[in-house]
Scaffold this motif. Structure first.
Motif, PDB file in Angstrom:
ATOM      1  N   MET A   2      -1.394 -17.715  62.944  1.00  0.00           N
ATOM      2  CA  MET A   2      -2.526 -18.640  62.929  1.00  0.00           C
ATOM      3  C   MET A   2      -3.217 -18.688  64.299  1.00  0.00           C
ATOM      4  N   VAL A   3      -2.435 -18.776  65.356  1.00  0.00           N
ATOM      5  CA  VAL A   3      -2.998 -18.845  66.708  1.00  0.00           C
ATOM      6  C   VAL A   3      -3.737 -17.555  67.037  1.00  0.00           C
ATOM      7  N   LEU A   4      -3.131 -16.435  66.716  1.00  0.00           N
ATOM      8  CA  LEU A   4      -3.763 -15.150  66.974  1.00  0.00           C
ATOM      9  C   LEU A   4      -5.049 -15.001  66.168  1.00  0.00           C
ATOM     10  N   GLY A   5      -5.038 -15.467  64.938  1.00  0.00           N
ATOM     11  CA  GLY A   5      -6.236 -15.401  64.106  1.00  0.00           C
ATOM     12  C   GLY A   5      -7.383 -16.215  64.658  1.00  0.00           C
ATOM     13  N   VAL A   6      -7.080 -17.404  65.177  1.00  0.00           N
ATOM     14  CA  VAL A   6      -8.130 -18.240  65.749  1.00  0.00           C
ATOM     15  C   VAL A   6      -8.710 -17.588  66.993  1.00  0.00           C
TER      16      VAL A   6
ATOM     17  N   CYS B  38     -16.885 -14.088  68.185  1.00  0.00           N
ATOM     18  CA  CYS B  38     -18.080 -14.927  68.127  1.00  0.00           C
ATOM     19  C   CYS B  38     -18.562 -15.195  69.548  1.00  0.00           C
ATOM     20  N   SER B  39     -19.705 -14.644  69.907  1.00  0.00           N
ATOM     21  CA  SER B  39     -20.194 -14.809  71.277  1.00  0.00           C
ATOM     22  C   SER B  39     -20.918 -16.140  71.483  1.00  0.00           C
TER      23      SER B  39
ATOM     24  N   ASP C  19      -7.836 -26.792  69.682  1.00  0.00           N
ATOM     25  CA  ASP C  19      -8.654 -27.856  69.102  1.00  0.00           C
ATOM     26  C   ASP C  19      -9.303 -27.415  67.791  1.00  0.00           C
ATOM     27  N   ASP C  20      -9.585 -26.147  67.659  1.00  0.00           N
ATOM     28  CA  ASP C  20     -10.250 -25.642  66.464  1.00  0.00           C
ATOM     29  C   ASP C  20      -9.301 -25.414  65.296  1.00  0.00           C
TER      30      ASP C  20
ATOM     31  N   VAL D 287      -8.730 -14.385  67.780  1.00  0.00           N
ATOM     32  CA  VAL D 287      -9.469 -13.164  67.440  1.00  0.00           C
ATOM     33  C   VAL D 287     -10.840 -13.510  66.874  1.00  0.00           C
ATOM     34  N   GLU D 288     -10.897 -14.526  66.009  1.00  0.00           N
ATOM     35  CA  GLU D 288     -12.182 -14.935  65.443  1.00  0.00           C
ATOM     36  C   GLU D 288     -13.096 -15.515  66.512  1.00  0.00           C
TER      37      GLU D 288
END
Length: 106
Positions: free
Chosen positions: A49-53, A60-61, A69-70, A55-56
């Protein structure tokens, strides 16, 4: 990291595994093994989950905030599960130690 369905499936597998662990109280060796497996699965799911957040957010620039927090309450639920799984595992190991010491007294 593409789908939220994967995280729900992992969460459901973890819940089922923990329920089986709780129900198998008559076989402590199996209960300890299942608890360790649940602990490792929880560790892998949380890190996924942490890695996914991250990476996403790195893709996103225009996103301003990145970090825990997200992730919302789901991350904190998985993080607190570490403590509860560990305490349950420790309790089962103490019970196993007590029963083995009582068997030596017989």
């Amino acid at each position: 990291f593409s789908s939220n369905n994967d995280s729900w499936i992992l969460c459901l597998i973890l819940i089922i595994l923990l329920v089986i662990t709780i129900v198998s109280f008559k076989n402590r060796k199996r209960q300890i093994t299942l608890a360790w497996f649940a602990f490792i699965l929880n560790l892998l799911t949380t890190s996924w989950m942490v890695l996914g957040v991250y990476v996403e957010k790195s893709a996103c620039s225009s996103c301003k905030s990145t970090g825990i927090d997200d992730m919302g309450i789901g991350f904190f639920a998985f993080a607190s599960a570490f403590l509860f799984i560990f305490l349950g595992l420790r309790g089962v190991q103490k019970d196993q130690k007590l029963i083995s010491s009582l068997d030596r007294l017989r």
